[in-house]
Write an enzyme that holds these catalytic residues in place. Structure first.
Site, PDB file in Angstrom:
ATOM      1  N   HIS A 115      20.823 -41.079 -26.466  1.00  0.00           N
ATOM      2  CA  HIS A 115      21.373 -40.306 -25.077  1.00  0.00           C
ATOM      3  C   HIS A 115      21.117 -38.719 -24.799  1.00  0.00           C
ATOM      4  CE1 HIS A 115      23.746 -44.237 -24.643  1.00  0.00           C
ATOM      5  NE2 HIS A 115      23.879 -44.074 -25.772  1.00  0.00           N
TER       6      HIS A 115
ATOM      7  N   SER B 263       1.423 -20.286 -15.678  1.00  0.00           N
ATOM      8  CA  SER B 263       2.084 -19.811 -14.581  1.00  0.00           C
ATOM      9  C   SER B 263       1.287 -18.504 -13.757  1.00  0.00           C
ATOM     10  CB  SER B 263       3.592 -19.308 -14.748  1.00  0.00           C
ATOM     11  OG  SER B 263       4.151 -18.845 -13.480  1.00  0.00           O
TER      12      SER B 263
END
Length: 437
Positions: free
Chosen positions: A141, A262
């Site tokens: 989880h 980027s």
């Protein structure tokens, strides 16, 4: 398919040149088959073998006139022959050539997929061996669970690739077949021996029964197999992406000296390969619904499947091979940061020994499970809330009621989480990799 995602071998296989040359070869083999049973004179068969050619541009010109691809094809061939041209397409329907050729192109493409899958398996197995005894924090989880072997992650995927190859081999068996049975699939104007002759030459199997076409449940199964493979590719890529997050940084894709992450933020190093693979894997899975619709043809045949197959078949092979190859390359260049891995294990402050402690006390005392569980849970909550070491919290809160400090010290050993790793490795079948390499 845009060039960015193509594979040279797949592009060549599905090129117009190779497709129509495959059509021509099947036409020649059928003539030779007729000749072998005495229907077509041997001399005519030899002339067709040596003289018949396909001029694709001429074929396209004829198709503009007659609006039928196969008629244009056979007439373009006939223009390169003399009287022997009467034997071209003898006893056939269009899909005897089209489907048999397409299944042959699928066969050739499947070999490329299989070879790339083997390379991926080799890479995963190499990583599994390398990191067998490396501890990494396991998560369920998204939450810290217990440490596990980093190698087991790669071994898990290696084993899954083995299953995917097994499925691929089964789907190959179902799709790599001939379809030379005539207009309704009942061999009225052609003999079964003709199909058997061609199948042997092309190393294809013989369809058990069909109509005017190869039944498209076979194609749907193949694309379902590819979708399943794509889900494995994305599963691996997703794990790389998750570990690349700034707050984790345990794994990172290789980053070239001149690579940019980027256009605006020079510090960025994004997991672009894994994200690329994830996106393409979703695209591959989208073809499945189309392939199932293609199985719903009217009566003995319609052509509602034909238009989309011209697109999805070469596309799915190109994208799948590209994605497998890119994932293999990404894994080979993967950067594993053991310092970050160890840092996160230490950050957990021994909280991951909760189940180890629980099972030990149950096994060695007569306290109820509920009482032990509640005591340990309270200690874990206190440790997490106060950001303190779990073991020290236990010692401060009278763990001696359940277990001695000496026994507690023996339990809190990280190598405990690797104790059965070797047994798991011994279970894994690697015979498929040995056979294929």
């Amino acid at each position: 398919m845009i060039n960015r995602y193509t594979n040279d071998k797949i592009v060549e296989i599905w090129s117009d040149k190779n497709k129509y040359e495959t059509w021509l070869e099947i036409e020649k083999l059928i003539v030779e088959a007729w000749s072998s049973i005495g229907v077509i004179p041997n001399e005519d068969a030899k002339l067709i073998r040596n003289k018949a050619q396909i001029n694709i541009n001429r074929m396209f010109e004829l198709e503009i006139e007659n609006k039928h691809e196969m008629v244009a094809f056979t007439r373009a061939i006939s223009e390169t022959l003399d009287d022997e041209k009467r034997w071209i397409h003898f006893g056939l329907t269009s899909t005897d050539i089209i489907d048999t050729a397409q299944n042959f192109l699928i066969k050739e493409s499947n070999e490329v997929v299989q070879n790339e899958m083997i390379k991926l398996g080799e890479t995963l197995f190499s990583l599994a061996k390398k990191y067998k005894n490396t501890l990494i924090m396991g998560r369920s989880h998204g939450i810290y669970g217990e440490p596990t072997s980093l190698g087991l992650k790669f071994l898990l995927w290696f084993d899954e690739i083995g299953r995917q190859i097994e499925r691929l081999l089964f789907s190959k068996k179902q799709i790599e077949i001939t379809k030379i049975s005539g207009s309704m699939g009942n061999y009225v104007h052609i003999e079964p021996e003709i199909e058997e002759f061609v199948a042997e030459k092309l190393k294809l199997s013989i369809d058990s029964i069909n109509t005017q076409v190869t039944q498209r449940d076979r194609h749907a199964f193949l694309l379902s197999c590819f979708a399943n493979i794509a889900s494995t590719l994305e599963k691996i890529a997703q794990e790389i992406r998750l570990f690349s997050r700034s707050e984790i940084k345990e794994w990172n894709e290789g980053f070239g000296v001149n690579q940019k992450g980027s256009s605006s933020m020079p510090h960025k190093r994004n997991p672009i390969s894994s994200e690329n693979i994830s996106g393409l894997s979703r695209y591959i899975r989208s073809f499945v619904s189309v392939s199932f619709e293609n199985n719903l043809l009217w009566h003995e045949r319609d052509i509602s499947h034909s238009s989309n197959e011209r697109l999805i078949l070469p596309d799915v092979f190109n994208i799948l091979v590209y994605s497998i190859n890119r994932l293999t390359d990404t894994l080979e260049k993967l950067v594993i940061d053991k310092n970050e891995i160890n840092k996160h294990i230490k950050e957990a402050k021994n909280i991951y020994f909760s189940q180890t402690l629980l099972t030990y006390i149950i096994k060695t005392t007569k306290f109820s499970r509920e009482e032990i569980y509640d005591f340990i849970q309270a200690a874990t909550i206190k440790a997490m809330n106060e950001n303190k070491d779990f073991k020290s919290i236990l010692e401060q809160n009278n763990i001696q009621k359940f277990i001695s400090i000496n026994a507690l010290n023996k339990i809190f050993k990280d190598e405990y989480f690797l104790r059965n790793t070797e047994k798991i490795y011994e279970r894994i079948d690697i015979s498929w990799l040995k056979k294929m390499t």
